[in-house]
Design a protein around this motif. Structure first.
Motif, PDB file in Angstrom:
ATOM      1  N   GLY A  22      96.466  39.526   6.009  1.00  0.00           N
ATOM      2  CA  GLY A  22      95.652  38.330   5.821  1.00  0.00           C
ATOM      3  C   GLY A  22      94.693  38.469   4.651  1.00  0.00           C
ATOM      4  O   GLY A  22      94.556  37.548   3.829  1.00  0.00           O
ATOM      5  N   ALA A  74      91.684  30.484   1.871  1.00  0.00           N
ATOM      6  CA  ALA A  74      92.908  30.509   2.680  1.00  0.00           C
ATOM      7  C   ALA A  74      92.930  29.349   3.668  1.00  0.00           C
ATOM      8  O   ALA A  74      93.970  28.695   3.849  1.00  0.00           O
ATOM      9  CB  ALA A  74      93.007  31.843   3.427  1.00  0.00           C
ATOM     10  N   LEU A  75      91.790  29.076   4.304  1.00  0.00           N
ATOM     11  CA  LEU A  75      91.728  27.970   5.265  1.00  0.00           C
ATOM     12  C   LEU A  75      91.983  26.625   4.590  1.00  0.00           C
ATOM     13  O   LEU A  75      92.601  25.731   5.196  1.00  0.00           O
ATOM     14  CB  LEU A  75      90.363  27.948   5.957  1.00  0.00           C
ATOM     15  CG  LEU A  75      90.124  29.005   7.029  1.00  0.00           C
ATOM     16  CD1 LEU A  75      88.698  28.901   7.564  1.00  0.00           C
ATOM     17  CD2 LEU A  75      91.119  28.861   8.172  1.00  0.00           C
ATOM     18  N   VAL A 112      98.021  21.907   4.091  1.00  0.00           N
ATOM     19  CA  VAL A 112      99.437  21.868   4.476  1.00  0.00           C
ATOM     20  C   VAL A 112      99.609  21.219   5.846  1.00  0.00           C
ATOM     21  O   VAL A 112     100.476  20.361   6.047  1.00  0.00           O
ATOM     22  CB  VAL A 112     100.036  23.288   4.463  1.00  0.00           C
ATOM     23  CG1 VAL A 112     101.448  23.274   5.052  1.00  0.00           C
ATOM     24  CG2 VAL A 112     100.068  23.837   3.048  1.00  0.00           C
ATOM     25  N   ALA A 113      98.768  21.632   6.813  1.00  0.00           N
ATOM     26  CA  ALA A 113      98.870  21.090   8.168  1.00  0.00           C
ATOM     27  C   ALA A 113      98.610  19.583   8.173  1.00  0.00           C
ATOM     28  O   ALA A 113      99.326  18.820   8.843  1.00  0.00           O
ATOM     29  CB  ALA A 113      97.892  21.806   9.089  1.00  0.00           C
ATOM     30  N   ILE A 170      95.672  26.196   4.424  1.00  0.00           N
ATOM     31  CA  ILE A 170      96.235  25.943   5.760  1.00  0.00           C
ATOM     32  C   ILE A 170      95.937  24.510   6.210  1.00  0.00           C
ATOM     33  O   ILE A 170      96.816  23.798   6.705  1.00  0.00           O
ATOM     34  CB  ILE A 170      95.674  26.960   6.769  1.00  0.00           C
ATOM     35  CG1 ILE A 170      96.148  28.371   6.422  1.00  0.00           C
ATOM     36  CG2 ILE A 170      96.106  26.599   8.189  1.00  0.00           C
ATOM     37  CD1 ILE A 170      95.466  29.464   7.218  1.00  0.00           C
ATOM     38  N   ILE A 171      94.698  24.070   6.021  1.00  0.00           N
ATOM     39  CA  ILE A 171      94.297  22.722   6.418  1.00  0.00           C
ATOM     40  C   ILE A 171      95.062  21.671   5.615  1.00  0.00           C
ATOM     41  O   ILE A 171      95.542  20.668   6.168  1.00  0.00           O
ATOM     42  CB  ILE A 171      92.774  22.540   6.245  1.00  0.00           C
ATOM     43  CG1 ILE A 171      92.016  23.415   7.245  1.00  0.00           C
ATOM     44  CG2 ILE A 171      92.375  21.069   6.412  1.00  0.00           C
ATOM     45  CD1 ILE A 171      90.524  23.496   6.974  1.00  0.00           C
TER      46      ILE A 171
END
Length: 358
Positions: A184, A299-300, A306-307, A303-304
């Protein structure tokens, strides 16, 4: 061997007794790695330019980045060389933790080199297939985790900031947890490496914090006073962390805006993996979330984004990672970099305060 020139000399000559002390050696580990980068930098930049090993800019990115096309990349080779040379010179070669972090540097460095080689030299836009790249990262991190658990006396208890009595025992679950931390951290630093000096500044700050953390974790009296886990031998990791700090400053000399060279995956992947490995070895895994807060945010944001796009068809940010969002909002690149660095320093100061707040 190179290390016979420095650390073990205190055994043979009492006049060099100062080489016994970690706080002396970590200073010169930083200085040596910085100087190695200063010496290697101009040569490497010229060499990469002659070989036409330059950065390729994605057309869908911010238009202001188009003038960066052709800037020499794979400069992480210089960072890794400086770290390895300085660590071998100043650290105790019999310390197992030193070899573990060097395994992280070399292992993830080879993965990053292969990725850069395919993208830049072989003109394969994706480099290593993401699945293969991820599996290789897990493999190297698993090797590190297994070797770490094989060190006599290494605890599989989890240290939680602010709570001196809450140390959950993970047992063999500690292995996948350690792999998660290392992989990570590696990918988080990789995602942050998108602007001139953006990744290397917070990396330098984070390793200053873990220089202190590693030193006090490996010092029995300090660890007992601060009520943190004492991990025998991790004090030597302060030497490694200082070497990374010096190499980061040396690379920033050439990577500051406007950058003469980029680090590439060969730099960002091993730097993140080394940071994760030091956090795991020193038993301050959760503290990494605060020390490396900028990397976590970057990184978040991905992720946010893409989601959100996959579930609703909408984007939360103008572009991810989040540093591109602020660029598209009108912030100039140096402003983004400096403000992220300021946030990194503040988060690091807060993280160090948790060593006393128990």
């Amino acid at each position: 061997m190179l290390y016979h020139l420095l650390y073990p000399l205190h055994i043979y000559w009492s006049a060099l007794n100062v080489f016994r002390y970690i706080n002396f050696r970590l200073v010169y580990a930083a200085v040596v790695s910085f100087l190695v980068c200063l010496v290697l930098g101009p040569y490497l930049i010229r060499r990469l330019q002659r070989l036409h090993i330059g950065q390729r800019i994605r057309p869908e990115g911010p238009k202001s980045h188009l003038n960066k096309s052709g800037t020499p990349t794979m400069g992480g080779v210089m960072i890794l060389a400086a770290i390895l040379i300085s660590t071998l010179l100043w650290a105790d070669p019999l310390n197992p933790y030193i070899w573990l972090v060097m395994l992280a540097v070399v292992g993830f460095g080879l993965i990053g080199f292969a990725d850069d080689y395919l993208k830049v030299i072989k003109n394969k836009s994706e480099g290593l297939w993401p699945r293969h790249k991820f599996l290789l990262q897990i493999l190297v991190a698993t090797m590190i985790g297994i070797l770490l658990l094989s060190i006599p006396g290494f605890s599989t208890k989890l240290t939680v900031p602010f709570f001196k009595g809450f140390t959950p025992e993970l047992g063999w679950w500690y292995l996948p947890f350690a792999v998660l931390v290392i992989v990570g951290a590696s990918n988080a630093v990789n995602l942050t490496d998108g602007l001139d000096g953006l990744a290397i500044g917070p990396v330098a700050v984070a390793f200053v914090a873990f220089t202190i953390v590693a030193y006090v974790s490996g010092h029995k009296k300090f660890a007992e006073y601060l009520l943190i886990p004492y991990v025998e031998g991790t004090g030597e990791l302060a030497i490694f962390c200082a070497a990374v700090f010096g190499a980061s400053l040396g690379f920033l000399w050439f990577n500051a805006y406007p950058a003469y060279i980029f680090m590439g995956d060969v730099g960002s992947l091993p730097l993140g993996a080394a940071l994760g490995t030091v956090a795991v070895a020193s038993k301050h895994e959760i503290l990494l979330l605060l020390v490396g807060g900028i990397f976590v945010i970057e990184a978040l944001s991905v992720i946010i984004q893409v989601a959100s796009f996959k579930t609703t068809g909408r984007r939360v940010f103008l572009m991810a990672p989040i540093h591109h969002h602020f660029e598209l909002k009108g912030w100039e690149e140096p402003k983004v970099v400096v403000r992220f660095l300021i946030i990194s320093v503040i988060l690091t100061l807060m993280s160090l305060s948790t060593l006393k707040l128990r």
